[in-house]
Design a protein around this motif. Structure first.
Motif, short mmCIF file in Angstrom:
data_model
loop_
_atom_site.label_atom_id
_atom_site.label_comp_id
_atom_site.label_asym_id
_atom_site.label_seq_id
_atom_site.Cartn_x
_atom_site.Cartn_y
_atom_site.Cartn_z
N GLU A 56 13.65 26.64 -51.74
CA GLU A 56 14.30 27.94 -50.54
C GLU A 56 13.29 28.48 -50.71
O GLU A 56 12.91 28.63 -49.39
N ALA A 59 6.77 26.52 -49.32
CA ALA A 59 6.63 27.02 -48.22
C ALA A 59 6.13 25.81 -48.09
O ALA A 59 5.73 24.62 -46.39
N PRO A 61 7.19 21.93 -49.16
CA PRO A 61 7.52 21.23 -50.52
C PRO A 61 7.02 20.30 -51.22
O PRO A 61 6.88 19.92 -52.12
N ARG A 98 14.97 33.38 -39.03
CA ARG A 98 14.19 32.84 -38.11
C ARG A 98 14.76 34.08 -37.24
O ARG A 98 13.35 34.21 -36.10
N GLU A 123 12.27 29.97 -47.06
CA GLU A 123 11.41 28.95 -46.35
C GLU A 123 12.63 28.00 -45.52
O GLU A 123 12.93 26.94 -44.65
N TYR A 124 13.33 27.90 -46.46
CA TYR A 124 14.97 26.27 -46.71
C TYR A 124 14.34 24.89 -46.35
O TYR A 124 14.44 24.58 -44.59
N ARG A 125 13.02 24.29 -46.78
CA ARG A 125 12.50 22.79 -46.37
C ARG A 125 13.18 21.90 -47.55
O ARG A 125 12.14 20.59 -47.55
N LEU A 126 13.55 22.46 -48.54
CA LEU A 126 13.58 21.21 -48.67
C LEU A 126 15.49 21.88 -49.06
O LEU A 126 16.59 21.34 -50.92
N ASN A 127 16.27 21.94 -47.92
CA ASN A 127 17.48 22.63 -48.34
C ASN A 127 18.50 21.12 -47.78
O ASN A 127 19.71 21.99 -47.54
N GLN A 131 16.42 16.00 -46.65
CA GLN A 131 14.80 16.72 -46.98
C GLN A 131 14.44 16.02 -48.15
O GLN A 131 13.02 15.77 -48.50
#
Length: 205
Positions: A56, A59, A61, A98, A123-127, A131
């Motif tokens: 999480e 940045a 992933p 955000r 960052e939450y780019r794999l959550n 994704q």
């Protein structure tokens, strides 16, 4: 979790860019580095990789998962434990991030003594499962399995005392209605392809 792994793996290696990793006495070997820095010199060396509440904060992933895949032996497994952004807590944390009020909010919801000195931004780019699946496939992983977990004790400290029953009520609802999509934590197992099936990871966009 290093203690849990002792009975499974003969050697437990820790990798972390924070200096604190060097003082971790539960690890057999430590490296102060990012996984992306560590992987090129250690290809195909590990049977198991664990990222517990790490991704999480990642940045980029795609390179992270590619590095994880590179370190694993063919057929090895990567386990990822991370918040589910579609859960109320994950969604609230993302919105706060955000709006750039996440740090302000964190220091008002939690006592200073309970905060880690190496707290990292979200960052939450794999959550989400989508994704994770998409980027894990791109990194070269084959079989992917998910389990959705909901542990109210993770969220209770962030609620004012009059509202601390809410996480328990939510978790009870998730289990009674059999709605894992509303659970708070994703547990994923990503299997590195056998050598005959391994392909060069596709470049991420």
């Amino acid at each position: 979790y290093p203690t849990w792994l002792e009975g499974i793996e003969a050697r437990v290696v820790g990798i972390d860019p924070a200096a604190g990793i060097l003082a971790n006495q539960r690890l057999d070997e430590t490296h102060r580095a990012t996984l992306e820095e560590f992987a090129p010199a250690h290809p195909l060396q590990f049977d198991l990789a664990v990222a517990s509440f790490v991704v999480e904060h990642v940045a980029a992933p795609g390179p992270f998962l590619a590095a994880m895949h590179r370190c694993l032996k063919p057929g090895g497994s990567a386990f990822i434990l991370t918040p589910h952004v579609l859960h109320y807590f994950g969604a609230a944390a993302l919105i706060a991030r955000r709006l750039h009020i996440d740090e302000w909010l964190l220091h008002r919801l939690r006592e200073e003594a309970t905060l880690h000195d190496h707290h990292c931004p979200l960052e939450y780019r794999l959550n989400t499962r989508h994704q994770l699946t998409r980027l894990a496939r791109r990194a070269g992983f084959g079989r992917i399995e998910f389990r959705m977990l909901d542990e109210p004790g993770l969220y209770e400290p962030y609620f004012p005392r009059p509202l601390r029953s809410f996480p328990v009520a939510w978790s009870t609802m998730v289990h009674r209605l059999c709605t894992p999509a509303l659970a708070g934590t994703i547990l994923a197992r990503l299997e590195a392809c056998p050598s005959r099936q391994r392909q060069r990871p596709r470049a991420g966009r």
